[in-house]
Design a protein around this motif. Structure first.
Motif, PDB file in Angstrom:
ATOM      1  N   LEU A   8       0.619  -1.223   0.058  1.00  0.00           N
ATOM      2  CA  LEU A   8      -0.059  -0.179  -0.036  1.00  0.00           C
ATOM      3  C   LEU A   8       0.879   1.142   0.113  1.00  0.00           C
ATOM      4  O   LEU A   8       0.646   2.366  -0.771  1.00  0.00           O
ATOM      5  CB  LEU A   8      -0.954   0.022   1.139  1.00  0.00           C
ATOM      6  CG  LEU A   8      -1.815  -1.079   1.450  1.00  0.00           C
ATOM      7  CD1 LEU A   8      -2.659  -0.983   2.401  1.00  0.00           C
ATOM      8  CD2 LEU A   8      -2.981  -0.893  -0.029  1.00  0.00           C
ATOM      9  N   LEU A  12       2.446   2.718  -5.637  1.00  0.00           N
ATOM     10  CA  LEU A  12       2.356   3.555  -6.809  1.00  0.00           C
ATOM     11  C   LEU A  12       3.880   3.593  -7.558  1.00  0.00           C
ATOM     12  O   LEU A  12       4.029   3.214  -8.548  1.00  0.00           O
ATOM     13  CB  LEU A  12       2.192   5.074  -6.567  1.00  0.00           C
ATOM     14  CG  LEU A  12       0.599   5.447  -6.462  1.00  0.00           C
ATOM     15  CD1 LEU A  12       0.473   6.783  -5.800  1.00  0.00           C
ATOM     16  CD2 LEU A  12      -0.259   4.763  -7.229  1.00  0.00           C
TER      17      LEU A  12
ATOM     18  N   VAL B  40      -3.818   4.793  -9.481  1.00  0.00           N
ATOM     19  CA  VAL B  40      -3.938   3.575  -8.874  1.00  0.00           C
ATOM     20  C   VAL B  40      -4.324   2.630 -10.034  1.00  0.00           C
ATOM     21  O   VAL B  40      -3.696   1.442 -10.059  1.00  0.00           O
ATOM     22  CB  VAL B  40      -5.061   3.589  -7.885  1.00  0.00           C
ATOM     23  CG1 VAL B  40      -5.453   2.150  -7.303  1.00  0.00           C
ATOM     24  CG2 VAL B  40      -4.484   4.191  -6.673  1.00  0.00           C
ATOM     25  N   ASP B 297      -5.121 -10.509  -5.570  1.00  0.00           N
ATOM     26  CA  ASP B 297      -5.428 -10.578  -4.065  1.00  0.00           C
ATOM     27  C   ASP B 297      -4.880  -9.352  -3.511  1.00  0.00           C
ATOM     28  O   ASP B 297      -5.889  -8.651  -2.877  1.00  0.00           O
ATOM     29  CB  ASP B 297      -5.016 -11.952  -3.537  1.00  0.00           C
ATOM     30  CG  ASP B 297      -5.271 -11.796  -1.955  1.00  0.00           C
ATOM     31  OD1 ASP B 297      -6.461 -11.415  -1.609  1.00  0.00           O
ATOM     32  OD2 ASP B 297      -4.462 -12.389  -1.111  1.00  0.00           O
ATOM     33  N   LEU B 298      -3.565  -8.902  -3.640  1.00  0.00           N
ATOM     34  CA  LEU B 298      -3.286  -7.660  -3.264  1.00  0.00           C
ATOM     35  C   LEU B 298      -3.817  -6.210  -3.602  1.00  0.00           C
ATOM     36  O   LEU B 298      -4.089  -5.513  -2.854  1.00  0.00           O
ATOM     37  CB  LEU B 298      -1.696  -7.724  -3.542  1.00  0.00           C
ATOM     38  CG  LEU B 298      -0.655  -8.135  -2.473  1.00  0.00           C
ATOM     39  CD1 LEU B 298       0.749  -8.284  -3.550  1.00  0.00           C
ATOM     40  CD2 LEU B 298      -0.549  -7.424  -1.197  1.00  0.00           C
ATOM     41  N   LEU B 299      -4.175  -6.461  -4.925  1.00  0.00           N
ATOM     42  CA  LEU B 299      -4.664  -5.317  -5.496  1.00  0.00           C
ATOM     43  C   LEU B 299      -6.122  -5.279  -5.031  1.00  0.00           C
ATOM     44  O   LEU B 299      -6.615  -3.885  -4.819  1.00  0.00           O
ATOM     45  CB  LEU B 299      -4.527  -5.141  -7.050  1.00  0.00           C
ATOM     46  CG  LEU B 299      -3.269  -5.196  -7.537  1.00  0.00           C
ATOM     47  CD1 LEU B 299      -3.214  -5.595  -9.085  1.00  0.00           C
ATOM     48  CD2 LEU B 299      -2.479  -3.634  -7.223  1.00  0.00           C
ATOM     49  N   THR B 301      -6.845  -5.678  -2.011  1.00  0.00           N
ATOM     50  CA  THR B 301      -6.844  -4.743  -0.846  1.00  0.00           C
ATOM     51  C   THR B 301      -6.489  -3.363  -1.227  1.00  0.00           C
ATOM     52  O   THR B 301      -7.126  -2.470  -0.430  1.00  0.00           O
ATOM     53  CB  THR B 301      -5.612  -5.269   0.025  1.00  0.00           C
ATOM     54  OG1 THR B 301      -5.563  -6.744   0.176  1.00  0.00           O
ATOM     55  CG2 THR B 301      -5.247  -4.721   1.431  1.00  0.00           C
ATOM     56  N   VAL B 302      -5.667  -2.955  -2.201  1.00  0.00           N
ATOM     57  CA  VAL B 302      -5.501  -1.718  -2.617  1.00  0.00           C
ATOM     58  C   VAL B 302      -6.682  -0.937  -2.811  1.00  0.00           C
ATOM     59  O   VAL B 302      -6.785   0.162  -2.585  1.00  0.00           O
ATOM     60  CB  VAL B 302      -4.372  -1.856  -3.853  1.00  0.00           C
ATOM     61  CG1 VAL B 302      -3.885  -0.123  -4.129  1.00  0.00           C
ATOM     62  CG2 VAL B 302      -3.030  -2.171  -3.246  1.00  0.00           C
ATOM     63  N   VAL B 305      -8.722   0.041  -0.336  1.00  0.00           N
ATOM     64  CA  VAL B 305      -8.262   1.331   0.662  1.00  0.00           C
ATOM     65  C   VAL B 305      -8.465   2.520  -0.268  1.00  0.00           C
ATOM     66  O   VAL B 305      -8.969   3.670   0.079  1.00  0.00           O
ATOM     67  CB  VAL B 305      -6.715   1.220   0.763  1.00  0.00           C
ATOM     68  CG1 VAL B 305      -5.993   2.494   1.385  1.00  0.00           C
ATOM     69  CG2 VAL B 305      -6.701   0.151   1.866  1.00  0.00           C
TER      70      VAL B 305
END
Lengths: 312, 392
Positions: A8, A12, B40, B297-299, B301-302, B305
């Motif tokens: 997180l 970017l 993003v 899976d990670l994205l 979460t991103v 957020v």
């Protein structure tokens, strides 16, 4: 979860640095296309016997190359960076195994192209008896160089090495497998004949100690039950005093009447061996590098004939 | 230009600071949620594209995320290692081409990626200058790494100690730069690529030193026992591999047991991929992951957020718009005498309303235009700007 937070935080920056196309390089793709289209498979070998086997089995389908200059021993050759760059671009890189050609351990080579031709023979490797063990630092004792590596001098091992080459070629070009099989069978027959010739010659030497001018004949001796002892004489150099002394001590123990040489020894050395020690010299070329004339099978047959003649 | 527009513009220009503050506030509040979303989405696409281009990844059991981040983006902590022989096992299946990776060491901030020559073809990396590493101790740099380290072909880079306090740890290795890769706009740009065996030398699994059998190394010999030479602490080890000393370099132990942080497996087809994944289902000693699934899976979460951030920005935006509205209303109230004057000199109520309304429209239009421009800039140059800021 830490990684999630890391992502997180750095998403970017990391992500934006992560775009772009992926896939095979143009050079590799072009090469693959060429091979797929039936162009010759470029094979680099670390010694002449392997290059010869590849050429025999592959025929027109293979461009077998030995990158070692004619006057160098392939076992101890150190290639230039440019030579390695050329080898990196090969389709198959044939290794002898058993620690042969130490440069391959220190070169950056594509592992998917490496073929260890003696991998299936690892249980038949013979330990060299001249390794130097040393110890320093936290790692403790270790040794450099431990295996005899002229495996191809045992024709049965040479057959297995050729088989590994056949398999590698067939994997790369399955449509030519029948051609490779036929050529391999022919080579196998010739090597079996050679094995019989050598066995017959060696049988006549049964119980007779034999000297090797260099410790390169372990597999030959192992195959035919020869009582082999080795010194460290170079064909193109006069042996040192300590070398002669070493020979004298060996002769005191077992009085060998025959010494195998990789190439013709200097005349003075030959004469001294005969006069002082009663040792006859014959050339049994390991043929590690490209012969000036003939080919591998010719050289090996000549070796067998010389051995047979002197045994008679 | 009509008289109404002219008067509105003159008013805004006259009150330039108030106008600038209003336009800036509105621009930012319009740009932030949209721009953030663009960035993003762009980031996720880029992350996903690299993950999708990496079919399978084999590593030690543990966090798949850490494994993927380390192996694909050379970030994160160093995951637990697996033996190099895992590459042989993958190759032995005949289902995939293995590409081992050992990503542990750094040259200053740049990651050292130990791998095999197959990697360059797999990632479509082309040389801008020089050649690929040929022997131990040679390195090829990504374009950004070459810039950051300010070195080129023929110069040297030195591996960094893992800890400044670990003075007895790995020796820094001075490596010859043999090539620089073309800019690829991927994490590869930041890497220092070496053969995996060079990475092992950096770790100390291989080294070169004086030949203890030679007379000039006598000072380094503690004692001799038969063919065993015991060296003392003064044995000189080389911190650079050259053509003169390369013969002295050797590895201790069985290289098949040497470490790798991951093995990229490139299966021939989907069937081979499925079969290979099936072989690692146990996962007790090694795990196999699909990087695209891990990144998805990670994205996820991103994006969750991101939704919170965008919602927050939207609320702040509403508050800002309300404030702006208040500013306009207060401004109109303050300008009651101005409206009276306009009325007395013959301005109709409609014309006066149009004049005041034009001012608001001009401010909103300017803010919208600027926000659109910023969004375009973000989509076009956001990646490079982010890299410059983050230093990747």
């Amino acid at each position: 979860m830490n990684a999630r937070f890391l992502l997180l935080g750095g998403c970017l920056g990391l992500g934006l640095a992560a775009c772009g196309g992926e896939g095979a390089s143009e050079e590799t793709t072009a090469r693959e296309v060429e091979v797929a289209a039936g162009g010759p498979i470029v094979v680099y070998a670390v010694n002449y016997p392997l290059a010869y086997f590849a050429g025999r089995i592959g025929g027109d389908d293979v461009d077998a190359r030995l990158p070692v200059p004619a006057d160098e021993d392939p076992a101890y050759w150190n290639p230039t960076a440019e030579a390695i760059s050329a080898i990196q671009a090969a389709d198959i890189i044939l290794l002898n195994g058993a620690g042969y050609a130490g440069w391959t351990e220190k070169a950056s080579l594509p592992r998917s192209k490496l073929v260890n031709t003696s991998a299936s023979l690892a249980d038949r490797y013979i330990e060299a008896d001249e390794s130097l063990v040393h110890a320093h630092g936290p790692e403790g004792e270790h040794e450099h160089g431990s295996m005899a590596f002229t495996t191809w001098l045992d024709p049965t091992m040479a057959i297995e090495q050729a088989r590994a080459i056949r398999d590698a070629l067939a994997a790369l070009r399955p449509e030519a497998e029948s051609r490779f099989d036929a050529a391999f069978s022919e080579l196998e027959t010739e090597l079996e004949d050679l094995d019989q010739e050598l066995a017959a010659a060696a049988a006549a030497l049964e119980g007779t100690p034999v000297l090797g001018s260099h410790p390169v004949y372990q597999y030959l001796a192992g195959r035919y039950g020869m009582d082999l002892w080795s010194v460290h004489f170079e064909p193109d150099e006069s042996p040192s005093d300590s070398g002669w002394q070493e020979l004298q001590e060996m002769q005191r123990e077992r009085a060998a009447p025959l010494m195998l040489w990789e190439a013709d020894p200097e005349p003075a050395t030959r004469v001294r061996l005969e006069r002082e020690f009663g040792i006859s010299s014959i050339v049994f070329s390991p043929c590690a590098n490209t012969p000036d004339v003939d080919d591998y099978m010719d050289v090996m047959r000549e070796n067998a004939q010389r051995l047979s003649a002197i045994a008679d | 230009m009509s008289g109404t527009s002219y008067l509105a513009l003159r008013y805004l220009v006259f009150h330039r600071w108030k106008t600038a503050v209003l336009v800036t506030a509105l621009t930012l509040i319009l740009f932030l949620p949209v721009g953030l979303r663009v960035l993003v989405r762009q980031s996720s696409e880029q992350l996903t594209s690299r993950a999708e281009a990496t079919p399978l990844l084999i590593g030690a059991p543990g966090s798949p995320t850490e494994l993927v981040l380390n192996s694909l983006y050379f970030g994160s902590d160093v995951p637990a290692t697996i033996p190099y022989t895992e590459s042989d096992l993958v190759e032995g299946t005949g289902l995939a081409t293995p590409i081992p990776l050992y990503v542990r060491f750094r040259v200053r901030e740049q990651p050292i990626v130990g791998t095999t020559p197959e990697y360059y073809g797999f990632r479509n990396l082309e040389l801008a200058d020089g050649r690929l590493p040929a022997i131990l101790g040679e390195a090829v740099l990504g374009a950004a790494a070459a810039r950051a380290l300010e070195v080129g072909v023929g110069e040297h880079v030195i591996s960094s100690p893992e800890s400044v306090f670990d003075i007895a740890g790995v020796y820094p290795l001075r490596m010859l730069v043999t090539g620089v890769l073309e800019f690829s706009d991927t994490p590869d740009d930041n890497a220092v690529f070496v053969d995996i065996k060079t990475a092992w030398v950096i770790e100390g699994l291989g080294h070169g030193h004086q030949d203890l059998a030679r007379p000039e190394a006598a000072a380094g010999v503690l004692r001799r026992e038969g063919n065993v030479v015991i060296g003392n602490a003064s044995v000189m080890q080389y911190n650079e591999i050259t053509s003169e000393n390369i013969d002295s370099f050797h590895f201790h132990g069985d290289p098949s047991a040497f470490p790798a942080t991951a093995v990229i497996a490139v299966p021939a087809d989907d069937k081979a991929s499925a079969l290979l994944q099936g072989r690692y289902q146990d996962g007790s000693t090694v795990q196999i992951v699909r990087p695209d699934a891990v990144m998805a899976d990670l994205l996820g979460t991103v994006f969750t957020v991101e939704r919170y951030v965008v919602a927050g920005a939207a609320i702040v935006g509403l508050a800002t718009l309300a404030t702006a509205l208040l500013v306009f209303l207060l401004s109109l109230r303050q300008r009651s005498r101005e409206r009276e004057t306009l009325s007395k000199i013959g301005g109709s109520p409609a014309a006066i309303t149009a004049l005041m309304g034009s001012e608001i429209v001009f401010v909103l239009a300017t803010a919208l235009t600027l926000a659109a421009l910023l969004t375009w800039l973000a989509s076009r140059y956001g990646a490079e700007a982010a890299r410059a800021v983050v230093g990747l």
